[in-house]
Design a protein around this motif. Structure first.
Motif, PDB file in Angstrom:
ATOM      1  N   GLU A   1       0.956  -1.172  -0.144  1.00 22.03           N
ATOM      2  CA  GLU A   1       0.041  -0.154   0.024  1.00 22.03           C
ATOM      3  C   GLU A   1       0.992   1.121  -0.093  1.00 22.03           C
ATOM      4  O   GLU A   1       0.274   2.378  -0.466  1.00 22.03           O
ATOM      5  CB  GLU A   1      -0.963  -0.137   1.187  1.00 22.03           C
ATOM      6  CG  GLU A   1      -1.972  -1.347   1.516  1.00 22.03           C
ATOM      7  CD  GLU A   1      -3.209  -0.850   0.196  1.00 22.03           C
ATOM      8  OE1 GLU A   1      -3.220   0.262  -0.279  1.00 22.03           O
ATOM      9  OE2 GLU A   1      -3.649  -1.679  -0.031  1.00 22.03           O
TER      10      GLU A   1
ATOM     11  N   TRP B   1      -0.394  -6.177  15.597  1.00 24.30           N
ATOM     12  CA  TRP B   1      -1.315  -5.192  15.005  1.00 24.30           C
ATOM     13  C   TRP B   1      -1.066  -3.790  15.407  1.00 24.30           C
ATOM     14  O   TRP B   1      -0.873  -3.685  16.344  1.00 24.30           O
ATOM     15  CB  TRP B   1      -2.710  -5.571  15.554  1.00 24.30           C
ATOM     16  CG  TRP B   1      -3.361  -7.114  14.700  1.00 24.30           C
ATOM     17  CD1 TRP B   1      -3.039  -7.926  15.064  1.00 24.30           C
ATOM     18  CD2 TRP B   1      -3.876  -7.059  13.426  1.00 24.30           C
ATOM     19  NE1 TRP B   1      -3.417  -8.847  14.122  1.00 24.30           N
ATOM     20  CE2 TRP B   1      -4.089  -8.300  13.086  1.00 24.30           C
ATOM     21  CE3 TRP B   1      -4.182  -6.075  12.398  1.00 24.30           C
ATOM     22  CZ2 TRP B   1      -4.793  -8.888  11.897  1.00 24.30           C
ATOM     23  CZ3 TRP B   1      -4.608  -6.436  11.177  1.00 24.30           C
ATOM     24  CH2 TRP B   1      -4.886  -8.008  10.974  1.00 24.30           C
TER      25      TRP B   1
ATOM     26  N   ASP C   1      -2.293   0.752  14.764  1.00 18.20           N
ATOM     27  CA  ASP C   1      -2.744   1.755  13.951  1.00 18.20           C
ATOM     28  C   ASP C   1      -1.609   2.403  13.366  1.00 18.20           C
ATOM     29  O   ASP C   1      -0.494   2.077  13.195  1.00 18.20           O
ATOM     30  CB  ASP C   1      -3.603   2.674  14.866  1.00 18.20           C
ATOM     31  CG  ASP C   1      -2.637   3.409  16.032  1.00 18.20           C
ATOM     32  OD1 ASP C   1      -1.323   3.313  15.797  1.00 18.20           O
ATOM     33  OD2 ASP C   1      -3.152   4.259  16.890  1.00 18.20           O
TER      34      ASP C   1
ATOM     35  N   ARG D   1      -4.289   5.131   7.846  1.00 24.23           N
ATOM     36  CA  ARG D   1      -5.519   5.687   8.196  1.00 24.23           C
ATOM     37  C   ARG D   1      -6.493   5.810   7.178  1.00 24.23           C
ATOM     38  O   ARG D   1      -7.764   5.454   7.274  1.00 24.23           O
ATOM     39  CB  ARG D   1      -5.270   6.980   8.891  1.00 24.23           C
ATOM     40  CG  ARG D   1      -4.593   7.116  10.369  1.00 24.23           C
ATOM     41  CD  ARG D   1      -4.749   8.493  11.012  1.00 24.23           C
ATOM     42  NE  ARG D   1      -3.634   9.426  10.307  1.00 24.23           N
ATOM     43  CZ  ARG D   1      -2.388   9.521  10.581  1.00 24.23           C
ATOM     44  NH1 ARG D   1      -1.908   8.539  11.437  1.00 24.23           N
ATOM     45  NH2 ARG D   1      -1.833  10.337   9.927  1.00 24.23           N
ATOM     46  N   THR D   2      -6.131   6.095   5.896  1.00 24.88           N
ATOM     47  CA  THR D   2      -6.948   6.612   4.894  1.00 24.88           C
ATOM     48  C   THR D   2      -7.334   5.141   4.036  1.00 24.88           C
ATOM     49  O   THR D   2      -8.443   5.202   3.397  1.00 24.88           O
ATOM     50  CB  THR D   2      -6.537   7.558   4.036  1.00 24.88           C
ATOM     51  OG1 THR D   2      -5.397   7.214   3.661  1.00 24.88           O
ATOM     52  CG2 THR D   2      -6.581   8.893   4.777  1.00 24.88           C
ATOM     53  N   ARG D   3      -6.492   4.424   3.770  1.00 23.51           N
ATOM     54  CA  ARG D   3      -6.730   3.261   2.956  1.00 23.51           C
ATOM     55  C   ARG D   3      -6.991   1.901   3.687  1.00 23.51           C
ATOM     56  O   ARG D   3      -7.540   0.906   2.988  1.00 23.51           O
ATOM     57  CB  ARG D   3      -5.565   3.070   2.023  1.00 23.51           C
ATOM     58  CG  ARG D   3      -5.351   4.115   0.681  1.00 23.51           C
ATOM     59  CD  ARG D   3      -4.587   3.687  -0.161  1.00 23.51           C
ATOM     60  NE  ARG D   3      -4.303   4.679  -1.205  1.00 23.51           N
ATOM     61  CZ  ARG D   3      -3.594   4.529  -2.226  1.00 23.51           C
ATOM     62  NH1 ARG D   3      -2.944   3.248  -2.473  1.00 23.51           N
ATOM     63  NH2 ARG D   3      -3.509   5.578  -3.060  1.00 23.51           N
ATOM     64  N   MET D   4      -6.615   1.738   5.049  1.00 22.53           N
ATOM     65  CA  MET D   4      -6.434   0.512   5.540  1.00 22.53           C
ATOM     66  C   MET D   4      -7.381   0.710   6.968  1.00 22.53           C
ATOM     67  O   MET D   4      -7.071  -0.306   7.698  1.00 22.53           O
ATOM     68  CB  MET D   4      -5.111   0.088   5.868  1.00 22.53           C
ATOM     69  CG  MET D   4      -4.236   0.026   4.758  1.00 22.53           C
ATOM     70  SD  MET D   4      -2.500  -0.657   5.254  1.00 22.53           S
ATOM     71  CE  MET D   4      -2.742  -2.456   5.436  1.00 22.53           C
ATOM     72  N   GLY D   5      -7.946   1.613   6.869  1.00 19.94           N
ATOM     73  CA  GLY D   5      -9.184   1.506   8.300  1.00 19.94           C
ATOM     74  C   GLY D   5      -8.347   2.018   9.577  1.00 19.94           C
ATOM     75  O   GLY D   5      -8.786   1.469  10.719  1.00 19.94           O
ATOM     76  N   ASP D   6      -7.089   2.562   9.438  1.00 22.38           N
ATOM     77  CA  ASP D   6      -5.991   2.601  10.495  1.00 22.38           C
ATOM     78  C   ASP D   6      -6.065   1.341  11.417  1.00 22.38           C
ATOM     79  O   ASP D   6      -5.882   1.461  12.687  1.00 22.38           O
ATOM     80  CB  ASP D   6      -6.914   3.854  11.336  1.00 22.38           C
ATOM     81  CG  ASP D   6      -5.882   4.400  12.402  1.00 22.38           C
ATOM     82  OD1 ASP D   6      -4.495   4.566  11.822  1.00 22.38           O
ATOM     83  OD2 ASP D   6      -6.145   5.075  13.317  1.00 22.38           O
ATOM     84  N   ARG D   7      -5.602   0.193  10.618  1.00 21.91           N
ATOM     85  CA  ARG D   7      -5.341  -1.011  11.106  1.00 21.91           C
ATOM     86  C   ARG D   7      -4.367  -1.852  10.295  1.00 21.91           C
ATOM     87  O   ARG D   7      -4.776  -2.145   9.104  1.00 21.91           O
ATOM     88  CB  ARG D   7      -6.808  -1.859  11.586  1.00 21.91           C
ATOM     89  CG  ARG D   7      -6.354  -3.081  12.290  1.00 21.91           C
ATOM     90  CD  ARG D   7      -7.796  -3.952  12.779  1.00 21.91           C
ATOM     91  NE  ARG D   7      -7.598  -5.225  13.161  1.00 21.91           N
ATOM     92  CZ  ARG D   7      -7.212  -5.516  14.262  1.00 21.91           C
ATOM     93  NH1 ARG D   7      -6.645  -4.583  15.162  1.00 21.91           N
ATOM     94  NH2 ARG D   7      -7.084  -6.713  14.599  1.00 21.91           N
TER      95      ARG D   7
END
Length: 275
Positions: free
Chosen positions: A163, A217, A219, A253-259
């Motif tokens: 990404e 995992w 953020d 944050r914007t493409r992976m849901g902040d995870r």
């Protein structure tokens, strides 16, 4: 310590590189699964009567698990601040002593050990010295154990580098270290030898190799902090590193849901000292 043997820093810079961020390193770097240490104990016969020397203990992630086996652990760490933090983290263990030194310059004071352990650190040791010194400080029939965490990916699974490859090239174009992690199944197929470090030749016998899947995992900000603890990113100029890591955090944050996950195969490589 887990880092980048394909692009090593000058080994004399090792203490400085990790010593810059000991608290961060302690917080974000992956540990090793309990099953690995259970297997280490079973293969080498390590128990409460054993002595272990650990090379490059960092802030003590692996040291804690070694100490929990009940053996006496002498942990060597070249970074003074890292060693100080390890002493604080390990203060509850009376069977651990932390000594600030490189392995090459360490004063063994004539001591000999049953097991030598290096957790993601052996590639920092000078290969012209390391294996011979390991052989010399081990008792006859002693064991060397190299632990590591290899970043891997699975087909079709979201992965941070995939990404953010464009960001890596934007901020630091042409870096030969950039690239996708290897596939997990390909790494599992490499089940012999000592990995990417120099081979010890006839000083140690055949290896036993075992793999253990683990996942961290994060953020976006946490993943950026994780990258800040790696020598691959620490060797970048701050004016390059920080904008790159800020951009990576924003992309997560914007493409992976902040995870975002960091998938590893933890590895145990064990071989017995030759006569």
């Amino acid at each position: 310590m887990t880092d980048d043997p394909k692009m090593p820093l000058n080994r004399h810079d090792l203490g400085r590189v990790f010593n810059e961020v000991p608290e961060l390193y302690d917080r974000v770097r992956p540990g090793y699964p309990d099953e690995l240490f259970a297997d280490l104990g079973a293969i080498t016969g390590t128990d409460e009567g054993s002595s272990v020397v650990e090379v490059g203990c960092g802030t003590g992630q692996a040291t804690r698990s070694l100490a929990a086996l009940g053996c006496a652990v002498t942990a060597i760490e070249p970074g003074a601040d890292m060693a100080a933090l390890a002493r604080r983290r390990l203060a509850a263990f009376r069977n651990v002593e932390v000594e600030a030194s490189t392995f090459e310059e360490w004063d063994d004071r004539g001591r000999h050990f049953d097991v030598l352990v290096a957790a993601s650190s052996w590639h920092w040791v000078d290969p012209s010295i390391g294996w011979q010194r390991a052989h010399d400080v081990l008792r006859p029939a002693g064991w060397a154990a190299l632990l590591g965490n290899v970043v891997v990916r699975r087909p079709g699974e979201p992965e941070v580098y995939a990404e953010t490859a464009d960001l890596h090239e934007q901020f630091c174009p042409g870096n030969p270290a950039w690239g996708h992690p290897p596939l997990e199944d390909d790494v599992r197929a490499t089940d012999e030898g000592w990995g990417l470090v120099d081979d010890p030749g006839g000083q140690f016998g055949p290896t036993t190799v075992r793999w253990y899947p683990t996942v961290q995992w994060f953020d976006g900000n946490g993943f950026a902090d994780h990258l800040r603890s790696l020598s691959l990113y620490r060797r970048l100029d701050r004016d390059v590193r920080e904008p790159l890591l800020d951009a990576i955090a924003e992309r997560i944050r914007t493409r992976m849901g902040d995870r975002a996950s960091r998938r590893y195969l933890s590895v145990l490589r064990v071989g017995q000292r030759a006569k």
